[in-house]
Design a protein around this motif. Structure first.
Motif, PDB file in Angstrom:
ATOM      1  N   ASP A  70      50.852  32.139  52.191  1.00 26.17           N
ATOM      2  CA  ASP A  70      49.847  32.046  51.127  1.00 26.17           C
ATOM      3  C   ASP A  70      50.416  32.360  49.752  1.00 26.17           C
ATOM      4  N   SER A  92      48.735  30.800  40.739  1.00 26.77           N
ATOM      5  CA  SER A  92      47.420  30.943  41.349  1.00 26.77           C
ATOM      6  C   SER A  92      46.806  32.286  40.950  1.00 26.77           C
ATOM      7  N   VAL A  97      44.929  34.082  42.800  1.00 30.95           N
ATOM      8  CA  VAL A  97      44.586  34.806  44.022  1.00 30.95           C
ATOM      9  C   VAL A  97      45.214  36.195  44.020  1.00 30.95           C
ATOM     10  N   GLN A 129      44.390  38.156  51.505  1.00 27.56           N
ATOM     11  CA  GLN A 129      43.865  37.751  50.207  1.00 27.56           C
ATOM     12  C   GLN A 129      42.518  38.440  49.998  1.00 27.56           C
ATOM     13  N   ASN A 175      39.530  35.813  44.703  1.00 25.25           N
ATOM     14  CA  ASN A 175      39.868  34.549  44.045  1.00 25.25           C
ATOM     15  C   ASN A 175      40.581  33.560  44.951  1.00 25.25           C
ATOM     16  N   PHE A 176      40.372  33.651  46.263  1.00 26.23           N
ATOM     17  CA  PHE A 176      41.038  32.699  47.139  1.00 26.23           C
ATOM     18  C   PHE A 176      40.371  31.332  47.024  1.00 26.23           C
ATOM     19  N   SER A 177      41.111  30.291  47.411  1.00 24.54           N
ATOM     20  CA  SER A 177      40.680  28.913  47.165  1.00 24.54           C
ATOM     21  C   SER A 177      39.535  28.521  48.091  1.00 24.54           C
ATOM     22  N   ALA A 178      38.940  27.354  47.774  1.00 26.15           N
ATOM     23  CA  ALA A 178      37.766  26.876  48.506  1.00 26.15           C
ATOM     24  C   ALA A 178      38.082  26.487  49.944  1.00 26.15           C
ATOM     25  N   GLN A 179      39.361  26.314  50.282  1.00 23.81           N
ATOM     26  CA  GLN A 179      39.693  25.968  51.665  1.00 23.81           C
ATOM     27  C   GLN A 179      39.334  27.094  52.619  1.00 23.81           C
TER      28      GLN A 179
END
Length: 241
Positions: A20, A51, A53, A147, A150-154
């Protein structure tokens, strides 16, 4: 990473890319002969400019070296800022089902069932209780990533945190190890305040725990396919006066 262009020095940069993690590279090619090489090795901690994250990765050396009571890999999440054990929160699933090695973790004050667990990119979570399914034991774990914001939408399943575990893989060479962790009266010291059970003069703990196993990994076809196998067995014996 290697960049080549005719009439310029070859640019080579080496850097670790863990679970990640994203890495940004800004390369400048200098004039020179085609046979000249410039190698840059990144060894220090780098600021993530790619990123937003908030995450932390526990690499394989720390996974194996950190002491874990019971060798439950999920406990490594407690090393990340903002993660605490959720005291009093039950991870059991009734009288007919209970997943071993489950953990109740609260991240940034959110509920323990709002943590998403993944193993090698796939869901590793019990859908009834939203707790983790068992992870590989430390000797079979390569990296452990958490994480917290702010982790991604996935990762859209839960809002608390994302825990990703990467298992080990075989390499072009055969490697393996064996281990055993022992706890019994021979090695345990007597608690100064402990009282011996009735009919006995021995106040040492009656707990006997043996955790043993090993790993082995190697190539099936060089540079193409690999195999890795790990085994751990735990034997616990104890008497209650």
């Amino acid at each position: 990473m290697s960049i080549q262009a005719q009439g310029f020095k070859t640019y080579v940069e080496k850097f670790p890319l863990l679970a990640d993690q994203a890495h940004s590279v800004t390369a400048q090619l200098q004039l020179g002969e085609a046979t000249q090489n410039v190698t840059v090795e990144a060894t220090g901690a780098q600021v993530n400019t790619v990123s937003p994250v908030l995450s932390q990765v526990l690499e394989q050396q720390r996974v194996v070296s950190l002491p874990l009571n019971g060798r439950n890999t999920a406990d490594l999440a407690l090393q990340v800022p903002g993660v605490v054990a959720a005291s009093g929160y039950s991870v059991g699933q009734g009288t007919t089902k209970n997943v071993n090695d489950t953990e109740a973790l609260s991240v940034n004050g959110l509920r323990p069932d709002q943590v998403s667990y993944n193993l090698d990119g796939a869901n590793n979570q019990d859908l009834l209780s939203n707790t983790n399914d068992p992870f590989p034991f430390p000797d079979a774990t390569q990296e452990f990533s958490v994480q917290t914001s702010n982790f991604s939408a996935q990762y859209g399943q839960n809002s608390g945190a994302i825990v990703n575990v990467v298992s080990k893989s075989g390499t072009n060479h055969w490697h393996g190890d064996g281990f055993e962790f022992v706890r019994n009266k021979v090695f345990d010291a007597r608690n100064f305040f402990a009282s011996p059970p009735p009919g006995s003069t021995d106040s040492r703990s009656p707990l006997k725990r043996n955790q043993f196993g090993g790993t082995i990994g190697g190539p099936i076809k060089k540079d193409k396919s690999f195999i890795f196998f790990g085994y751990q067995h735990t034997v616990i014996k104890s008497t209650v006066p």
